[in-house]
Design an enzyme around this catalytic site. Structure first.
Site, PDB file in Angstrom:
ATOM      1  N   GLU A  34      -3.263   8.356  -3.245  1.00 54.88           N
ATOM      2  CA  GLU A  34      -2.121   9.173  -3.667  1.00 54.88           C
ATOM      3  C   GLU A  34      -1.172   9.453  -2.503  1.00 54.88           C
ATOM      4  O   GLU A  34      -0.512  10.482  -2.463  1.00 54.88           O
ATOM      5  CB  GLU A  34      -2.593  10.507  -4.260  1.00 54.88           C
ATOM      6  CG  GLU A  34      -3.249  10.395  -5.608  1.00 54.88           C
ATOM      7  CD  GLU A  34      -2.233  10.197  -6.720  1.00 54.88           C
ATOM      8  OE1 GLU A  34      -1.483  11.123  -7.023  1.00 54.88           O
ATOM      9  OE2 GLU A  34      -2.198   9.092  -7.272  1.00 54.88           O
ATOM     10  N   GLY A  71       0.849  -1.195   0.000  1.00 53.49           N
ATOM     11  CA  GLY A  71       0.000   0.000   0.000  1.00 53.49           C
ATOM     12  C   GLY A  71       0.874   1.230   0.000  1.00 53.49           C
ATOM     13  O   GLY A  71       1.418   1.617  -1.032  1.00 53.49           O
TER      14      GLY A  71
HETATM   15  C1  LIG Z   1     -11.198   4.370  -3.177  1.00 52.73           C
HETATM   16  C2  LIG Z   1      -9.774   4.099  -3.388  1.00 52.73           C
HETATM   17  C3  LIG Z   1      -9.212   4.323  -4.621  1.00 52.73           C
HETATM   18  C4  LIG Z   1      -7.876   4.045  -4.853  1.00 52.73           C
HETATM   19  N1  LIG Z   1      -7.366   4.215  -6.105  1.00 52.73           N
HETATM   20  C5  LIG Z   1      -6.120   3.765  -6.369  1.00 52.73           C
HETATM   21  C6  LIG Z   1      -5.627   3.749  -7.703  1.00 52.73           C
HETATM   22  O1  LIG Z   1      -6.287   4.193  -8.637  1.00 52.73           O
HETATM   23  N2  LIG Z   1      -4.423   3.201  -7.936  1.00 52.73           N
HETATM   24  C7  LIG Z   1      -3.657   2.695  -6.937  1.00 52.73           C
HETATM   25  O2  LIG Z   1      -2.580   2.218  -7.216  1.00 52.73           O
HETATM   26  N3  LIG Z   1      -4.080   2.718  -5.644  1.00 52.73           N
HETATM   27  C8  LIG Z   1      -5.298   3.227  -5.350  1.00 52.73           C
HETATM   28  N4  LIG Z   1      -5.760   3.215  -4.056  1.00 52.73           N
HETATM   29  C9  LIG Z   1      -4.901   2.706  -3.003  1.00 52.73           C
HETATM   30  C10 LIG Z   1      -4.373   3.779  -2.063  1.00 52.73           C
HETATM   31  O3  LIG Z   1      -3.422   4.570  -2.700  1.00 52.73           O
HETATM   32  C11 LIG Z   1      -3.844   3.069  -0.816  1.00 52.73           C
HETATM   33  O4  LIG Z   1      -4.954   2.541  -0.138  1.00 52.73           O
HETATM   34  C12 LIG Z   1      -3.059   3.985   0.081  1.00 52.73           C
HETATM   35  O5  LIG Z   1      -1.874   4.375  -0.535  1.00 52.73           O
HETATM   36  C13 LIG Z   1      -2.746   3.372   1.433  1.00 52.73           C
HETATM   37  O6  LIG Z   1      -2.319   2.046   1.335  1.00 52.73           O
HETATM   38  P1  LIG Z   1      -3.012   0.918   2.232  1.00 52.73           P
HETATM   39  O7  LIG Z   1      -4.460   1.040   2.059  1.00 52.73           O
HETATM   40  O8  LIG Z   1      -2.394  -0.364   1.906  1.00 52.73           O
HETATM   41  O9  LIG Z   1      -2.669   1.311   3.708  1.00 52.73           O
HETATM   42  P2  LIG Z   1      -1.321   0.980   4.505  1.00 52.73           P
HETATM   43  O10 LIG Z   1      -0.142   1.327   3.687  1.00 52.73           O
HETATM   44  O11 LIG Z   1      -1.416  -0.380   5.058  1.00 52.73           O
HETATM   45  O12 LIG Z   1      -1.440   2.028   5.671  1.00 52.73           O
HETATM   46  C14 LIG Z   1      -2.252   1.851   6.829  1.00 52.73           C
HETATM   47  C15 LIG Z   1      -1.985   2.998   7.785  1.00 52.73           C
HETATM   48  O13 LIG Z   1      -0.607   3.014   8.156  1.00 52.73           O
HETATM   49  C16 LIG Z   1      -0.042   4.264   7.875  1.00 52.73           C
HETATM   50  N5  LIG Z   1       1.346   4.070   7.466  1.00 52.73           N
HETATM   51  C17 LIG Z   1       1.850   3.245   6.530  1.00 52.73           C
HETATM   52  N6  LIG Z   1       3.182   3.377   6.440  1.00 52.73           N
HETATM   53  C18 LIG Z   1       3.539   4.313   7.325  1.00 52.73           C
HETATM   54  C19 LIG Z   1       4.778   4.914   7.699  1.00 52.73           C
HETATM   55  N7  LIG Z   1       5.940   4.608   7.129  1.00 52.73           N
HETATM   56  N8  LIG Z   1       4.751   5.872   8.646  1.00 52.73           N
HETATM   57  C20 LIG Z   1       3.585   6.245   9.236  1.00 52.73           C
HETATM   58  N9  LIG Z   1       2.402   5.707   8.942  1.00 52.73           N
HETATM   59  C21 LIG Z   1       2.372   4.766   7.985  1.00 52.73           C
HETATM   60  C22 LIG Z   1      -0.872   4.840   6.758  1.00 52.73           C
HETATM   61  O14 LIG Z   1      -0.799   6.238   6.731  1.00 52.73           O
HETATM   62  C23 LIG Z   1      -2.243   4.364   7.147  1.00 52.73           C
HETATM   63  O15 LIG Z   1      -2.774   5.220   8.107  1.00 52.73           O
HETATM   64  C24 LIG Z   1      -7.088   3.531  -3.807  1.00 52.73           C
HETATM   65  C25 LIG Z   1      -7.643   3.337  -2.557  1.00 52.73           C
HETATM   66  C26 LIG Z   1      -8.963   3.585  -2.335  1.00 52.73           C
HETATM   67  C27 LIG Z   1      -9.546   3.324  -0.985  1.00 52.73           C
END
Ligand SMILES: Cc1cc2nc3c(=O)[nH]c(=O)nc-3n(C[C@H](O)[C@H](O)[C@H](O)COP(=O)(O)OP(=O)(O)OC[C@H]3O[C@@H](n4cnc5c(N)ncnc54)[C@H](O)[C@@H]3O)c2cc1C
Lengths: 400, 369
Positions: free
Chosen positions: A377, A137
């Site tokens: 993003e 993610g």
């Molecule tokens: C409706 C929707 C549309 C989307 N569209 C796209 C798209 O078109 N293309 C695409 O590729 N992706 C897309 N995404 C994915 C989106 O970019 C990711 O969900 C997002 O980047 C977060 O990743 P994750 O959900 O795996 O959360 P995680 O990375 O698991 O994060 C979970 C929590 O941990 C925190 N966290 C993670 N790492 C750290 C760190 N190093 N330091 C502090 N905090 C941290 C995050 O801020 C978050 O609060 C979409 C998501 C949604 C919900």
């Protein structure tokens, strides 16, 4: 010279986008919130109006140098144009805006780095962007989807999730690694046409908001695409040059997401202020805090916040348009827009009581919609990381 | 066309003021605060920069550069980056000079402006605020009544910079107290005028480098020609707007100072085997400071830009100040937090910025740009 005047062209775009938002989005806003996963046919005639976040309206890139170390070329005002357009469109409807054919994030990437030949083939296609995977993610550098060269083709294998427009789009810009051992340097992006064998949409997500926009899982099983469907070079540079290249699109898309949050928040704000005015509240600018009633202070503070968000976005976009490195400033605008935009929509729901919470009106929807802008993003926290690394002059190792 | 780039002339001024701030203001900030004044030699050094004379036309003895609020906020932010109390002290002559320049009659300009173009620091000031809990700049209670060829002023003012040393005062009074900004006017009162009584030095939580006094006006009589702007009067709303814009730019200066100090401290300070800046809870506080202090800066710029165009900027100036008041307290408080217990100690500037920063909510009427 410091100046905040919109050029006549920008004002025209702003008014034009606003008119579309008001006449085409608002009337069907609720409908496609409730009919999740139904394709909004009403948007089809609008296709092409926005491409790559409106980049198409101004910038026709001809000969492009592809040296990632070089200064970015002057983008001819196109980032400012897209953030100003995006604010208005999102004021209409965040979900519908994302579902507009041609408005995908993939279109941004194509506009930013495609060769003239690729622009010819894909410039007018509706392009989604697939980075996220079940196990990758925020840590987008850890993706495991692979691309292997086989003769004149690339063979893609892996699973992508949360692909915005993944169902409706024509092509998907897919991040994949061509050499896992090379780490981030091995990550490249590829344009995959949806009708290629081995490319399957496996799931549509049910979401809190932006329901007019589909969010899909896409699986690639020995999916073969032509060799020249790679965006940028296939050479693996030492260190992380290539990865930095793909990250660069964020410098213009992040201010854009900030602008979307701003648009939704402004919609909620304007509606709320209007209703309160109808209820007899007055909003007086210029009094000391003792004189303000609580509701008044809240409204004035929110309006000031909207202005702050807008200025941070304009600064980041202006930098991008003038070839300045703006990664930190882009993140600032996104962090502020995502967080405060969402916060404003929440405050509006609270201020309007039962009307705010009611599905008869759109404020509750705007609150649900806006939240996504603090997540995709790069989440709030990821933006903070980038900003903090920037001001501390820290590497990724030093601040994780 | 949107542009966040100051002009080359402005950049030169920023560089010059930045250097002055680093070399003269910051190193003396703690001493000035503890000794509760700004020594005359520092004021003299500031005067040598010629910043106020810059905006005064040549016919009145100045250098005749364009008068610009945008340039003004660039300067005030830089100075406040060094120290807010010293910044206000240094810019205080403009409290009198700029309103006369912008809104005075020809005679008033001829009479007073040359005094601001001389060799030595000119002590002059404005008296706007009044000492009561519910003070609001739109409700001035100091009264003015016309009697024949004189105006008679009555009332009490507080937070008057350098009232103890000023030769010239601009007194804000209302001909119809209680009826908002409409009856508000400004009057030039010279030191020693009967009925102008300078009270004791005021004591505040912060800003101690700045000499602030209460003044009392008891049947203070001045000739009619001392009404600022003569028959046309003056534009009070613009003064308030400029004041709010200036204050928010100075808030941005303090917040940038806090962020920068926090950044270098957090990179040096090692706990649990690593610099504390390696921890997100510290790093993210700093990131938020960076966002908000930039936002404040741009809000001040925008208001000033509107002001220079002659547009009404009541809303933008008000937003800028509202925003600055809200965030400065928060940022400077976090500034202390980044330093932990050390932040609470007066060896570091964080506690001073925290005390100074709280002032923005309270202060109005410092139109020094
Ligand atoms: C409706 C929707 C549309 C989307 N569209 C796209 C798209 O078109 N293309 C695409 O590729 N992706 C897309 N995404 C994915 C989106 O970019 C990711 O969900 C997002 O980047 C977060 O990743 P994750 O959900 O795996 O959360 P995680 O990375 O698991 O994060 C979970 C929590 O941990 C925190 N966290 C993670 N790492 C750290 C760190 N190093 N330091 C502090 N905090 C941290 C995050 O801020 C978050 O609060 C979409 C998501 C949604 C919900």
């Amino acid at each position: 010279m410091i100046d905040f005047e919109l050029t006549p062209q920008l004002r025209m775009i702003k008014d034009g986008a606003h008119a579309i938002a008001e006449s085409s989005f608002r009337p069907i806003s609720r409908k496609y919130d409730e009919e999740e996963h139904t394709v909004a046919e009403e948007l089809k005639p609008l296709a092409g109006l926005i491409t790559g976040g409106m980049g198409d309206m101004t910038s026709k890139k001809k000969d492009k140098k592809k040296d990632p170390g070089a200064k970015k070329e002057n983008r001819n005002g196109s980032t400012l144009l897209s953030v100003i357009g995006a604010e208005e469109m999102a004021w209409g409807d965040n979900g519908l805006m994302l579902a507009m054919p041609g408005s995908g994030l993939g279109n941004f990437a194509i506009q930013a780095v495609a060769t003239p030949e690729q622009l010819e083939r894909f410039g007018s296609k509706f392009a989604a962007m697939a980075i996220t995977e079940p196990n990758s993610g925020s840590d987008s550098g850890s993706i495991s989807t692979t691309a292997k060269q086989d003769g004149d083709e690339w063979v893609i294998n892996g699973e992508k999730i949360f692909v915005t427009d993944g169902n409706q789009c024509d092509v998907i810009v897919v991040w994949a690694t061509i050499d896992k051992a090379a780490g981030k340097a091995g990550i490249k992006s590829f344009i995959v046409e949806k009708d290629r064998a081995g490319c399957t949409v496996t799931k549509l997500e049910h979401k809190l908001g932006i329901r007019a926009s589909d969010t899909a899982s896409v699986v690639f099983e020995d999916c073969r695409i032509p060799k020249n469907n790679i965006l940028g070079s296939s050479e693996i540079k030492t260190k992380t040059e290539g990865f930095k290249g793909v990250m660069k699109t964020f410098d213009s898309t992040r201010p854009m997401v900030g602008a979307i949050a701003l648009g939704v928040a402004r919609a909620a704000f304007e509606f709320t202020k209007k209703i309160l005015e109808d209820e007899g509240y007055q909003f007086r600018y210029g009094l000391s805090k003792h004189k303000l009633v609580a509701v008044e202070k809240e409204i004035l503070t929110m309006e000031a916040e909207l202005e702050a968000i807008r200025l941070l976005i304009q600064r980041a976009a202006w930098m991008s348009d003038n070839g300045m490195h703006n990664a930190v400033e882009a993140s600032m605008s996104k962090a502020k827009g995502g967080r405060m935009g969402s916060e404003i929509t929440r405050r509006c729901v609270a201020l309007l009581g039962p009307i705010g919470y009611s599905r008869e009106w759109l404020v509750e929807k705007w609150m649900r919609d806006c939240k996504i802008n603090d997540i995709y993003e790069g989440t709030q926290q990821i933006q903070q990381l980038i900003i903090a690394r920037g001001i501390l002059d820290y590497s990724k190792k030093e601040l994780q | 066309m949107i542009n966040f780039n100051p002009t080359d002339d402005q950049k030169q001024i920023i560089d010059m003021v930045h250097r002055f701030t680093a070399e003269v203001i910051r190193p003396n900030a703690r001493d000035c605060e503890e000794n509760k004044n700004v020594p005359d030699d520092l004021l003299a050094k500031f005067w040598e920069l010629g910043l106020i004379a810059n905006s005064i036309p040549e016919e009145y003895g100045g250098y005749g550069y364009e008068r610009s609020a945008v340039t003004g906020v660039l300067i005030s932010e830089e100075l406040a980056y060094g120290d807010l109390g010293i910044a206000i002290a240094m810019l205080s002559p403009s409290l009198f000079a700029y309103p006369v320049l912008e809104m005075g009659t020809e005679e008033q300009k001829k009479k007073y402006l040359p005094e601001f173009c001389g060799e030595s620091f000119k002590f002059a000031t404005m008296a706007l605020m009044e000492p009561r809990v519910t003070f609001d700049a739109t409700e001035i209670r100091t009264s003015v009544v016309r009697e024949g060829e004189e105006y008679v002023l009555n009332g009490v003012k507080c937070f008057v910079p350098y009232a103890g040393r000023a030769d010239l005062f601009l007194i804000i009074a209302s001909s119809a107290p209680g009826s908002g900004v409409n009856g508000v006017e400004a009057f030039i009162v010279e030191k020693g005028t009967n009925g102008l009584i300078v009270g004791e030095r005021e004591k505040y939580m912060g800003l101690n480098a700045l000499e602030l006094h209460k003044i009392t006006l008891t049947n203070c009589r001045i000739p009619v020609e001392n009404r600022l702007g003569g028959r046309n009067g003056f534009n009070y709303q613009r003064i308030l707007n400029l004041s709010r814009t200036a204050l928010s730019s100075m808030a941005s200066g303090i917040c940038h100072a806090t962020k920068d100090y926090g950044v270098s401290y957090a990179k040096e300070r090692v706990q649990f085997g690593e610099p504390i800046a390696h921890r997100q809870s510290i790093a993210f506080m700093l990131a938020d400071m960076a966002i908000e202090s930039d936002a404040m800066r741009f809000m001040a710029w925008k208001a000033a830009w509107l002001g220079d165009r002659g547009d009404d900027f009541t809303k933008e100036a008000y937003f800028a100040k509202l925003y600055a008041s809200e965030y400065t307290t928060n940022i400077t408080s976090n500034g202390i937090q980044v330093l932990g217990g050390h932040g609470y100690i007066r060896e570091h500037p964080m506690e001073l910025w925290f005390r100074n920063g709280r002032g923005f909510e309270i202060i109005d009427g410092l139109a020094i740009i």
